[in-house]
Design an enzyme around this catalytic site. Sequence first.
Site, PDB file in Angstrom:
ATOM      1  N   PHE A1522       0.695  -1.088   0.087  1.00 41.56           N
ATOM      2  CA  PHE A1522       0.026   0.014  -0.090  1.00 41.56           C
ATOM      3  C   PHE A1522       0.777   1.110  -0.031  1.00 41.56           C
ATOM      4  O   PHE A1522       0.316   2.533  -0.403  1.00 41.56           O
ATOM      5  CB  PHE A1522      -1.093   0.203   1.176  1.00 41.56           C
ATOM      6  CG  PHE A1522      -0.289   0.511   2.329  1.00 41.56           C
ATOM      7  CD1 PHE A1522      -0.557   1.792   3.005  1.00 41.56           C
ATOM      8  CD2 PHE A1522       0.390  -0.301   3.102  1.00 41.56           C
ATOM      9  CE1 PHE A1522       0.048   2.050   4.109  1.00 41.56           C
ATOM     10  CE2 PHE A1522       1.030   0.027   4.398  1.00 41.56           C
ATOM     11  CZ  PHE A1522       0.762   1.408   4.795  1.00 41.56           C
ATOM     12  N   LYS A1523       2.097   1.137   0.281  1.00 37.82           N
ATOM     13  CA  LYS A1523       3.010   2.337   0.551  1.00 37.82           C
ATOM     14  C   LYS A1523       3.200   2.859  -0.899  1.00 37.82           C
ATOM     15  O   LYS A1523       3.530   4.094  -1.200  1.00 37.82           O
ATOM     16  CB  LYS A1523       4.529   2.002   1.020  1.00 37.82           C
ATOM     17  CG  LYS A1523       4.283   1.281   2.447  1.00 37.82           C
ATOM     18  CD  LYS A1523       3.776   2.247   3.382  1.00 37.82           C
ATOM     19  CE  LYS A1523       3.619   1.338   5.002  1.00 37.82           C
ATOM     20  NZ  LYS A1523       4.854   1.216   5.400  1.00 37.82           N
ATOM     21  N   ASP A1524       3.046   2.140  -2.064  1.00 44.81           N
ATOM     22  CA  ASP A1524       3.170   2.509  -3.309  1.00 44.81           C
ATOM     23  C   ASP A1524       2.199   3.696  -3.741  1.00 44.81           C
ATOM     24  O   ASP A1524       2.556   4.623  -4.341  1.00 44.81           O
ATOM     25  CB  ASP A1524       2.981   1.593  -4.307  1.00 44.81           C
ATOM     26  CG  ASP A1524       4.132   0.577  -4.294  1.00 44.81           C
ATOM     27  OD1 ASP A1524       5.159   0.721  -4.231  1.00 44.81           O
ATOM     28  OD2 ASP A1524       3.722  -0.691  -4.449  1.00 44.81           O
ATOM     29  N   LEU A1527       3.978   6.771  -2.129  1.00 43.88           N
ATOM     30  CA  LEU A1527       5.400   7.142  -2.306  1.00 43.88           C
ATOM     31  C   LEU A1527       5.773   7.240  -3.996  1.00 43.88           C
ATOM     32  O   LEU A1527       6.856   7.792  -4.468  1.00 43.88           O
ATOM     33  CB  LEU A1527       6.286   5.825  -1.848  1.00 43.88           C
ATOM     34  CG  LEU A1527       6.462   5.999  -0.420  1.00 43.88           C
ATOM     35  CD1 LEU A1527       7.185   4.732   0.281  1.00 43.88           C
ATOM     36  CD2 LEU A1527       7.088   7.276   0.238  1.00 43.88           C
ATOM     37  N   THR A1564       7.542   0.108   3.440  1.00 44.35           N
ATOM     38  CA  THR A1564       7.950   1.569   3.083  1.00 44.35           C
ATOM     39  C   THR A1564       9.056   1.687   2.228  1.00 44.35           C
ATOM     40  O   THR A1564       9.193   2.378   1.103  1.00 44.35           O
ATOM     41  CB  THR A1564       8.164   2.142   4.403  1.00 44.35           C
ATOM     42  OG1 THR A1564       6.868   2.180   5.137  1.00 44.35           O
ATOM     43  CG2 THR A1564       8.498   3.779   3.984  1.00 44.35           C
TER      44      THR A1564
END
Length: 1935
Positions: A1522-1524, A1527, A1564
């Site tokens: 989900f960090k994509d 970021l 992350t």
Amino acid sequence: MSDSEATPKLRRSTREKKTTKLFSQDPKTGSRKRKRDTDDEAGNATDKTVSEGLGMDEDREEEQEEENEDVDDYTAPKTKLNKPNKTSGGTNEPKAKAKVTPTKRIRPSKPKGDASIRKLKPDASTDLVVQIKESYISDDNALFLSLLNPSSTLQSVVEDFLESLSSSPELALADLINCILRVSGCNEVLSPDEASNLDGVVDTLDTYTDNLKQLNVPPYPLASKLPIFKKLRKQLSEFFHRLISASAELDSLYTSDLLPTLIPWVSTMSSSQLRSFRHTATVIAMELMNALCQVAAEVEKEDTLISRQREGEKKRAGKNKGKGRDKEFEARAEEVRKRKAKLAEHIEDFFNGVFVHRYRDHDPGIRTECVQAMGFWFKSYPSQFLDGRYFRYVGWVLSDTDSHVRLAAVKSLYTLYLSSEPVASIQSFTDRFKGRLVQMATCDLELSIRVVALQTLALIDKASFLEENERDELCLLIYDEEVRVRKAIAGFVRGVWEEAIDEQMPKSSVSGNKRKEKERIGLKCIASLLVKWGKRTHQGLFQQGTEEEEIDENIEDTKNRDVMRLVDAQQKGRIALAVDALWEELPPVADWETLLDYLLLDHSASETNDIVGPSSRRVAKKMTDDEDVDDAWRLTETEESALLQLFVASLRKTRDEAQIKKAEGETTLSDMTRALIKALPRLFAKHQTDANRIADVLLIPPLMNLDMYLEMRVIPAYESLWDDTIKQFNSHSSPITLSHATTTIQHLMSARLLTNTNTAKHLELEEELSTSLRDVVAGREELEMADFSEDEIHKLGAITARLVALSSVRDMTQWMEEDEGGKQSSAWDIMNALAGRGPLGLKEEELVLSFTFIAVHFHLIGLFKMIEECLRLLTLHLAWKSRNLSLGPDLTEEATKYKEVLEEQRNSVLEKLLEYAVGKDSKPCEGVKRAFSIFADSPLKAFHNLLDLHILFNGAPESPPSALPLIMDDQTQYRCAGFVQAELEQFTDDLEDPEKDLGHTTDDDASRAGSTTGEEDGAEKKDSRQEKIRREREASVDPRMLPRTRLEREYILNSLLATFIRALRVGVLNPSHCAVVLAQYGRFGVGFDTTIKVVIDFLRDLGMFRGEGHLVHEIIVRALQESFNLFMDAVVHNDDHTVALARALGACFVIRGAQLSIVRRLEAEHIVDIHKSGLSWIVKRCAGYDAVKSKKLLRHAILFFRSLQQLLSTVESRDALAIKAHLDQSVAQVKLQVASTKIWDPYRSYEKRLTSIMQKDKSMAIAFPLQRVGDERKVINRERMTKQAKQGGDTAGSATETEAREPRAKPKPKPKPIRRRRASVASTGNEGDDEDVFGPVARPNRTRSPSKRLVARKEKPSQILETAEIDPKVNGNASNRPVTNGHQSSTSPQRKRRRDDGGDSNEDVNPDPVIPSPKSHVTTADTRSRRKRLAPDGGLYIPSHIPSLPEKWKEKWATYTFQELSIAILSLFISPSEISREDLTELVEKSYRTFRHEDVTPIVKLDGLKNTRFVLELWYGPTYAFKDVALQLLGNLFEFFLKRRNASKKPGEVRERLTVLGATSGDTGSAAIYGLRNKQDISIYILHPKGRVSAIQEAQMTTIIDANVHNIAVRATFDDCQDIVKSLFSDQAFNAQHHLGAINSINWARILAQTVYYFLAYFHVSRSISNPNIQFVVPTGNFGDILAGYYAKRMGLPVEKLVIATNENDILARFWKSGRYEKVDSDIPDSLSPSIQGASDGKQGGGVKETLSPAMDILVSSNFERLLWYLAYKEANNNRQEACKLVAGWMGKVKQNGRVEVPKAVLENARQDFIAERISDKQILSCIRQTYSQSKYIADPHTAVGLAAAEIVVAHNSEDVVQVVLSTAHPAKFSEAVNQALSNVEGFDFDKDVLPEEFKGLLKKERRVIDADKSPDAVKAIINDREPGGNVQEIAVHV
């Protein structure tokens, strides 16, 4: 451009003499008549409403019907034109076998003569030209005119166009596109150059769009009602089909620019803002796709044919021969393959360019076009479209909100299953969506959808795709209330029945007549299926448990007899409805003779019967045939009962059809009666002991022609029928049996030819009743005091029940009063005495009242039943007797005596009824009164009888009962109203707790009594009220899913209300008592409200026609007050029912006629009085709550203005003035302060409506200008206006969106000093142009944050621009700091502002950090540190303001994609001056281009669960985490600003660089690396805890070996890594050297990016659930993901709760449990901590624990500090400085002591928005297994944490809560946990089911990683060495 240029002059070919082939798009579709005219009035402007889409859908369906009208089959054209000139003829002649020709395509010879497509001349077609002019569409396009001309031959038009295309392609294509523009309603003329300039398509169409928006044009052709456009849709379809097929024959489809030009134009038009463009382009694109699919299918056939010919040639020619032929075949095959590829390319272009976007268009008409086209593609081109990637589009729209779209989707699926063979892709699709189809078939509101869904499911069942339970669920629809549904399912039932016969046939052991054997097995199967489905219906729809079924029959009979009395005995039952549906499908159903023979057999032989005693079917065994019954067709007792009901229904159906057929029908009736005359005695004998079956048998005589007994001279048989009926009447006491027996007796008495027999038999019946009654009471004198045994009580009850049944249809008064000359008591005297037993409170009866509901004494049951029946009989006796009363003053002695006796009898009965129903004078034992309520409902029945008697004797003046008038005194009336209110309350209690014992009291009222003391008390009762709310919602579910007891109770309650309302209308009760029932409006469903509307109509008549307006005023005010008090007392959860009541009561004020004109109106003074009374009442309550500081009750009380506003619809201007004056006076008298807070919005809305009404009168408008609605408006706008004044100049003129809607007085001139200050600020230019990417802080438009104002004053603009982003040496002191939640933060200096009265006040400009603003954007928070995301004092940045969502955001954003939604939300925070909208759009598109799903973060629904639960999948980015989402955007933002800063750098100058530093627990790091790899001037250093991330996560990071990427493995925990990062950010010197930037969620830009998918999830769920009440469940460790949800909620997203799901590192869960934020165990025991919903019961001891969800192995959650600030802000009474101090103190304690405990009020505030749950590793594994088992969904361990938490929390949720669980990572990233959970599951294969291709071999790739100790200095050394100027370049490599 001239006409000649637009349309080239071509010669007309001789081909126009040919007879054109008739066109039909679907040859299998039959002709249908046009059903209705189109009603779409859509204009050629920007999209209006969804209703336009509905209109267009109807338009589409009508045209679709016309396409097939009187049309022969149309054969798709061949790919080669074998015969250029075809023979004339009107029919399609058989075509010869296609001859294979060489590669060169044959083209028709050039035509001779003038073949131009000429314009129609006015003299040739005057009508056409005139109508075109009426449409305001230019007639300059010949193609368009040809489509409109009914006499034109489209085949010739197509041929001429293709010839023009070959000679002048640019002109022809321009002509075609101009034609499309005309069809779209656009008169623009496109030149050939513009048409061929594909790069300018977008700009050209934008220009046309802008021009059309400025014009007021009529509806475009496809939506127009003009007759000229009636068949345009059909003509358009035929034209493009013929165009594509003809161009394919001529090869121009593959060689010309026809489609390459059309595709860009049509695709671009389909995305237009104008509905006319979008709809027309979609229609054309779909028709082109249809035609291309047909051509492609033919090409595919040709390819197959060539392949076969080639293989055949090879076999014939041998091994070495025929090489020449082989090359020829190869050449032809290559040519076909090229054409096939070209067609596939065009189809894909249309599909991706139009369909993919328009199938989800917000216009349902356009969506319908797309879905219908998909159905055609399934049929015409199955080899291409029978694929799962196309099926899913239809599957997705099965849940569309529009019924037309859903219908089109189901029809497409019907076409799919009808025309295709089962393949794997279809099976996979079916497995996924068949549940939805079953749901549509059973529950959809649209009847046609249900029918088509059933037909589709029947086809699916033929392919054996349905499970057994799904088939059973569908078969239950044979009992559905809709006839069409029952008819549709009949064929499906037949298939199930035939399968059952096939299974049963081998079990038969009888040899002989196989046909007869099969007939009986068929009947057996019918019976068994009906019983099976009946039980399923009984269990599923009525939800009755085993315990209830085991209750004694007497109790069940007692409970149901009220309903049986109310329901008509002749109504059709379930089986009768099934018979109607199966009449033509199942032959045995209509064969009543075979049914009768089968039922007469003895099915009891060798049957095991659990019932004690002989079987009821063996009693008349000798009466049945001696034929043996084989076990294969032997019926059980239950099956025989069902088949008997089917037989009765078959007889009734046969009789009904016979009555229609006249002569033939009479013969059928005669035959049926003859057979029944012989069979009835045997049926009576066989079933006489079973009450239910004998009740069915008693339904047979009314179906017979009784005159046949006389014609056949079988009077003894008739007498036997009477005897059997009398016997059953005297043998049974169940209400249904007595009702059917009474119906039979009534039918027998109607036979006039048999009067003598009837009279004699009726006398016998009366004699038997009299004898049985006197035998029971014989020897007893005082019946009121006499003792009766239990058997005698039951006998008396049965006798009275029979007498009641008989008295209901016949006058029994003479028999009742017969006393044989005084020798014995009459039946009246006996019944009157027995009715008096109840209230005496006999001691011996009181002694037996120590019982429970199940263990009840049967003596009392019989007693109460008897008394109830006696009262009913006495009432009926009085009713029959009142018919013989004489009217007039002069009565005979006999009439006078008759009247006196009747009056005496009436008074005696009334005395008993009053006592039983509402009496208080007598004192019966409490046990008797309680027992009445439990078993007999005697008070309820007595109340019915009481009102019935008063209604009877208070009827019409000329009716006989009016001779003895009866008036109810006031005291009795109040008691009656109280009785109704008590019954309503009891009904509510029954809904809440249907199993509670009567007499069992609850503390609800007591608990609510203290709720008015303050908000604290209300909080303590929150849980109980939530439970009550849940139960109320359960009370309003689908009637088909209600418990049986609930349905019975509703039926009885509606009967009570009907009687009560009838008493009101005839004047028995005072109208004022109707407020009792009005107050309950809106609580119990549509049925109840429909009943109450009768009362509202009565009130309207009362006020308008009887002059009782003052009474109407009193009733309405009282009803509203009582209704609203239900909300204030927490009986109901909101005031919606009061608002609904007020809206309904508005009908009392006016009567409207045609076109809503007012025909009659209630006097205005009464309407004004209603408002005045309501205002006085609520203002006083508000003042009281305000005085005791009860904010919650005050907020609730203010909502009453919502209800009052509903009553303003008919108020006139002068009346509004009086109401407004009263409102102001009431508020002033109680000194109520109307604040500017949101809770007073209902008050302001009511006041604004009053003012707008006054504005209608010009004199009122002068006295009350709209801009001064109320004094509180000054309070609302004062701060905002002051800010604008301080900013001065043009700032004051740019009002916000909200202010624009509120006209205000002319602004005063602004003080000059303020203007000067604004000028100095303005000189800063684009201050902080690109600073906010690293730290966005929201603020209202045109309002500077305090820190920015200070920077503007202290720093030079140029200095800020040059150094704000990179230079860490910007001067400034602590006073310049922004609002942070960190330590030692100071608030911004307060600004003085000038009051309206000239005074000054030191007020904070923005006291609330969440003041909504219509448009906010990112601004600079601190020019030194915002990219680092840490304040200089170590705290974190938060937005200075949280913007509110724009007006109508739900409607505007509902169809947005993720990218569009991102732009909309980011635009609220980012000013265009910081990032232009074009740049922002490009950044967003670039960031999410790499995601693997078109929705970016799709949402899926989990099947197999009791509750509605969705999973929001956030892992479609490049790193599968989900960090994509954040970021990818953050990396591009970094690059964007650095490029902009370095753009002005000259070669050789030092470029500005950024060193990104972050710590990761798994996802992350890899997401940040993928977002920043190969970015110029950026280096990234990622710290991760060595050995504490998964293998896949580590490989994703360390296998990226780009030069700017550096992975550091720290020998520590994630918290240690994060501490190192914070330490380096706090090192000013280190920052000055390397310009650090943050990628962790401490960077607020990441939080901002993550808010988007919360909105996307809301809109996705809203498509299937209207206004969903969503609860987000978020697995979180660092609190960043869930914090994004918190910000979304604060912005205005409707969120029920946010659930924090943690693993065994549960610091967050422990905080929500105890209020302690601690790293280690607390010494305080759990027993001292309050237990709350969702709290963790586990603790964490010492340090971080390694779990299966490593990304959440975090001890201290960094972002939690941000939430603490908001909690502290509220605790500090909205003082920012105090909030900062509180947070600094709390976090200081955590740092020093490892723990802090916040005040209880802070914890309670946190619990308002959040729930916390702790999930162990064991629960994670269990959840993964369970989720896979239930839903076939594979969850990673972090998602499993969320799913497990959701399962725990759902037990506390109300039923309407929809859970959305955030899935944060792909399961492949955590293979060990997933394999550990699912390795033993059969069929599970990790590599096959989970592992993506990108992960295969990842662990074997080369890696780059640096090992480091747990020390900031060690990490510093690594960065110093590798950044410019460093010395060491060595990197440890681990492979």
